[in-house]
Design a protein around this motif. Structure first.
Motif: not given
Length: 253
Positions: A124-125, A180, A121-122, A153, A183-184
């Motif tokens: 990907d983000r 980025l 997930e990290a 992340l 958006s977190l």
């Protein structure tokens, strides 16, 4: 309430670096930290991350003084991306990001599906999934910064602290990285040099000068011509659009 400081003071010898600093970072917001070189931004971030101890005052997380929070528990909660973060060995990107899982693992625990999911997930983000098997030394400056953010992340933090992460990046990677971070789904505190980036992406700003907070609030409230002249020693025109409340700064010759 997420992170809060009360009357924070920090010194080097007899020199006061941070002087009676108090503020609150609200959950889920992006708080920008501005100020000339030597204003105390990096020192403040290191205090927030628990890497330094204040001479007086306090830093609290959800009302708990971070002095009472163990290093492991702190690392599970707060991630810090330093200005000159480095990775010396030529690891794969995925191995760099996996380092972020260390606070969540005991000495005897094996690698788990939860760890795999957090790392994936990290990546990907941070937009680094396609680079997961690339070697560190093959990455561009912007990609290295994204990998460092992915590692942060992977800690699954609720608070993310970044010290001038756009330094030395070209404009494309600066904007991409700021998008980025904004958006977190975390509370982020970010030190910046670029005032327009701060105005464009941050929910609130704190302006520091000689270790003190001299202004705080929404970008459109505090980024004024007088402040830019008095704090940053620049002549500029601050414009806002009727279609966009965020100010834009035009530097004058």
């Amino acid at each position: 309430m997420s992170i809060r400081t009360d009357n924070l003071t920090w010194k080097i010898g007899r020199k006061t670096i941070l002087d009676d600093v108090s503020f609150e970072a609200k959950p889920g917001q992006m708080l920008g930290l501005l100020g000339p070189n030597g204003s105390g931004k990096t020192s403040l971030l290191r205090l927030l991350a628990g890497l330094k101890k204040p001479h007086s005052g306090s830093v609290t997380l959800e009302g708990w003084d971070i002095k009472s929070i163990g290093r492991r528990a702190m690392a599970q909660r707060v991630a810090f991306v330093e200005q000159h973060a480095a990775t010396n060995s030529n690891l794969k990107v995925i191995d760099v990001v996996k380092l972020g899982r260390f606070p969540h693992r005991s000495m005897f625990s094996g690698w788990s599906k939860a760890d795999d999911d957090a790392v994936s997930e990290a990546l990907d983000r941070a937009g680094m999934s396609e680079k997961r098997d690339d070697r560190w030394q093959s990455l561009s400056g912007g990609e290295k910064q994204r990998a460092h953010i992915a590692r942060a992340l992977a800690q699954s933090p609720k608070e993310l602290i970044l010290d001038e992460p756009t330094n030395h990046l070209d404009i494309q990677h600066q904007i991409s990285l700021m998008r980025l971070v904004s958006s977190l789904p975390v509370t982020s505190i970010i030190a910046l040099h670029d005032l327009n980036h701060a105005a464009m992406f941050c929910d609130r700003l704190i302006v520091m000068q000689r270790g003190k907070i001299v202004a705080s609030g929404a970008p459109e409230e505090i980024l004024t011509q007088d402040l830019l002249r008095d704090v940053f020693s620049v002549d500029a025109r601050v414009e806002t659009s009727p279609h966009h409340a965020r100010p834009h700064i035009h530097y004058l010759r």
